[in-house]
Design a protein around this motif. Sequence first.
Motif, short mmCIF file in Angstrom:
data_model
loop_
_atom_site.label_atom_id
_atom_site.label_comp_id
_atom_site.label_asym_id
_atom_site.label_seq_id
_atom_site.Cartn_x
_atom_site.Cartn_y
_atom_site.Cartn_z
N CYS A 192 0.25 3.24 3.87
CA CYS A 192 0.76 2.62 5.10
C CYS A 192 1.98 1.74 4.85
O CYS A 192 2.67 1.35 5.77
CB CYS A 192 -0.34 1.82 5.78
N CYS A 238 -4.54 0.08 0.32
CA CYS A 238 -5.23 -1.06 0.93
C CYS A 238 -6.62 -0.60 1.37
O CYS A 238 -6.91 0.61 1.42
CB CYS A 238 -4.43 -1.60 2.11
N CYS A 264 0.86 -1.19 0.00
CA CYS A 264 0.00 0.00 0.00
C CYS A 264 0.90 1.24 0.00
O CYS A 264 1.87 1.32 0.74
CB CYS A 264 -0.89 -0.02 1.24
N CYS A 316 -6.65 1.96 4.30
CA CYS A 316 -6.27 3.33 3.92
C CYS A 316 -7.34 3.99 3.04
O CYS A 316 -7.56 5.20 3.14
CB CYS A 316 -4.91 3.34 3.24
ZN LIG Z 1 -2.67 0.98 3.56
#
Ligand SMILES: [Zn+2]
Length: 237
Positions: A6, A57, A3, A60
């Motif tokens: 993150c 992801c 991702c 997020c």
């Molecule tokens: Zn993420």
Amino acid sequence: MKCKLCRKDKPLKKSHIIPEFLYSKLYDEKHRFHEIHIDAKKKNRLPQKGVREHLLCGECEQYFSKFERYASLVLNSGFELTVKTIDGILNFEGVEYTQFKLFSLSILWRASISSLDFFSEVNLGSHEEVIRKLLISGEAGKEQDYPFLLSPILHENEIQEALIVKPTLSAIDNNEAYRFVYGGIAWVFVISENKVPDIVVQASISKAGILKMIPWQMTKMGFIIGMAEDAIRNGKL
Ligand SMILES: [Zn+2]
């Protein structure tokens, strides 16, 4: 796949760079913008609708969607805001600084990490990581950090609300400035490499919760006028 926000290894969603709600009509007959006598009946064809890419992801995506919901309420009259016109500039009072600024920066950042051709001119360099950290911390930084100017684009006194234009790089006082157009509004993000001119900071959202918008034909800034003209020209392709 990692991702981009993150940096965890997780399945990635197909993420919007520019949130879906900004592709739709933002203004209608009941909208407060009629207070400044703008007739917004005209609709243009939507280019680049729903541009998406595997970036974030699910967690997020959810995180960004909170800011998007908030911004859509601000921009779509989802709740009452006091609007005052001072020297031709619209002042929306009661806008939550952190949420609205993180929303705005999230679009700038997504455009920078995107590999889509539509966003190819947006490259934040080392600022990409600075903004990623701001986004993930949930703190929007100082007023002079990455300020942005909003300018509803009017053409023949109508907001060009269905216009989305490929973002371009320009400059304000030796600072890089990225111009985006979506939701009928030109957004100019100023990258704080050098000292950002006070006039730019003052025209951006404040921690006191005042969001300013400069209808473009009222502005004296040639930069914004040029941008709006480009936007209108591109929208007519
Ligand atoms: Zn993420």
